[in-house]
Motif scaffolding. Structure first.
Motif, mmCIF file in Angstrom:
data_model
loop_
_atom_site.group_PDB
_atom_site.id
_atom_site.type_symbol
_atom_site.label_atom_id
_atom_site.label_comp_id
_atom_site.label_asym_id
_atom_site.label_seq_id
_atom_site.Cartn_x
_atom_site.Cartn_y
_atom_site.Cartn_z
ATOM 1 N N LEU A 23 -23.418 -9.157 -17.693
ATOM 2 C CA LEU A 23 -24.805 -8.762 -17.957
ATOM 3 C C LEU A 23 -25.108 -7.383 -17.402
ATOM 4 N N PHE A 24 -24.315 -6.943 -16.434
ATOM 5 C CA PHE A 24 -24.571 -5.661 -15.804
ATOM 6 C C PHE A 24 -23.645 -4.569 -16.311
ATOM 7 N N GLY A 25 -22.884 -4.869 -17.311
ATOM 8 C CA GLY A 25 -22.010 -3.870 -17.905
ATOM 9 C C GLY A 25 -22.788 -2.923 -18.802
ATOM 10 N N ARG A 29 -26.406 -3.537 -21.422
ATOM 11 C CA ARG A 29 -27.639 -3.005 -20.861
ATOM 12 C C ARG A 29 -28.137 -1.815 -21.681
ATOM 13 N N VAL A 30 -27.954 -1.904 -22.977
ATOM 14 C CA VAL A 30 -28.324 -0.790 -23.838
ATOM 15 C C VAL A 30 -29.698 -0.985 -24.446
ATOM 16 N N ASN A 38 -25.612 2.836 -17.048
ATOM 17 C CA ASN A 38 -24.378 3.593 -17.246
ATOM 18 C C ASN A 38 -23.549 3.714 -15.973
ATOM 19 N N VAL A 39 -23.881 2.926 -14.964
ATOM 20 C CA VAL A 39 -23.109 2.940 -13.716
ATOM 21 C C VAL A 39 -21.924 1.988 -13.864
ATOM 22 N N LEU A 44 -21.782 -0.789 -8.773
ATOM 23 C CA LEU A 44 -23.100 -1.418 -8.681
ATOM 24 C C LEU A 44 -23.394 -1.962 -7.292
ATOM 25 N N ILE A 45 -22.375 -2.218 -6.507
ATOM 26 C CA ILE A 45 -22.584 -2.745 -5.158
ATOM 27 C C ILE A 45 -23.307 -1.746 -4.269
#
Length: 316
Positions: A23-25, A29-30, A38-39, A44-45
């Protein structure tokens, strides 16, 4: 058998629910894009999950902040550069006779020893850490991760970087104001008993006026410290212990910007209020059209020095 993933393991330690990491890719997330879309997943950590739930910021906001940061940088360099230039070349040894060289060194060492840990420990992640905040364009200490260790760090830095300086400012300046008020009251009562308007001469009046202006400059700078850092301190406490829903990216950027703004505003407040600094600035940069009269005591001292030099000179 599940494989060990150090990224997921560290996220779980921080209390972040990233069970469905896809879900965080970037691809997921577009539409609509969220902050940090775009991170890379492995990075993300380093971003508190609180900010990742907000929609992506308009790129114009980033460009505007970039221009604002450039303005702050130039204003700070010019203002502080002028102060260093004037005082290092003209107003030398301002504490001569009051503070010895050894005591000055001890004071400098104490200041650096007091402040360095709060920058070094988060940078090395010994205690706390630095993370992006708001629009993810600037970094600060992490006040959003609700772990006991991180909350204790927020409380500690709140005490040592806000409560203690604030308490010292209030105490010492209240003592100064109290002393001035009591002294002025005693002079007025004595002048009333002697049936005169004032016990001071014109030179003493000018000197007192200059001292009052310097005191006002110092109090103004202290007020700016309070006005700029109080909102940020409140925001950090809300993030660590309160309702984090109140902290939107836009709202969190306001205290961050005020702190940066005050850092570059201080030398200009000092320039407006300090009479001796204004006199020297008027001599060096006359095109600024600064209308400042040189204190009478300094003028008299200069005339006396010139007369003494002339009287001891050898005839041709």
């Amino acid at each position: 058998m599940s494989t060990y993933n150090p990224v997921i393991f560290k996220m779980e330690l921080q209390g972040i629910d990233y069970s469905n990491l896809s879900l965080f890719g970037p691809d997921a997330r577009v539409a609509p894009r969220l902050m940090g879309w775009n991170v890379p997943v492995e990075e993300l950590i380093h971003i508190p999950s609180h900010w990742l739930s907000f929609p992506e910021v308009d790129p114009m906001m980033h460009y505007s902040l970039g221009l604002l940061y450039c303005f702050f940088c130039v204003a700070a360099l010019v203002g502080n550069g002028l102060v260093i230039w004037i005082f290092s070349t003209t107003i030398a040894r301002p504490f001569h006779g009051r503070v010895t060289r050894g005591r000055a060194v001890v004071m400098l060492v104490f200041v650096w020893a007091y402040t360095l840990p709060w920058a070094v420990m988060p940078a090395l992640e010994i205690w706390g850490r630095f993370v992006p905040e708001g629009y993810l364009t600037s970094c600060s200490f992490d006040y959003l991760t609700k772990t006991p260790e991180n909350q204790f760090f927020v409380v500690t830095i709140f005490i040592f970087s806000y409560i203690l300086p604030m308490s010292l400012i209030i105490y010492f300046y209240s003592q100064i104001v109290s002393h001035v008020v009591n002294h002025e009251k005693a002079l007025r009562e004595q002048a009333k008993k002697m049936n005169v308007e004032s016990l001071r001469s014109n030179q003493q009046q000018n000197q007192v006026s200059a001292e009052i202006r310097i005191a006002k400059a110092a109090i103004s700078i202290c007020f700016l410290f309070v006005a700029s850092w109080t909102p940020y301190a409140v925001m950090a406490l809300i993030g660590a212990f309160g309702n984090q829903a109140l902290l939107t990216p836009g709202a969190s950027m306001i205290p961050a910007l005020t702190c940066k703004f005050v850092a570059c505003l201080d030398p200009y407040v000092y320039a407006i209020s300090h009479p001796r600094y204004r006199v020297e600035l008027q001599k060096r940069l006359p095109w600024l059209n600064i209308d400042e009269t040189q204190p009478q005591s300094e003028t008299t001292s200069a005339i006396t020095t010139n007369v003494s030099t002339d009287s001891t000179g050898t005839p041709d």
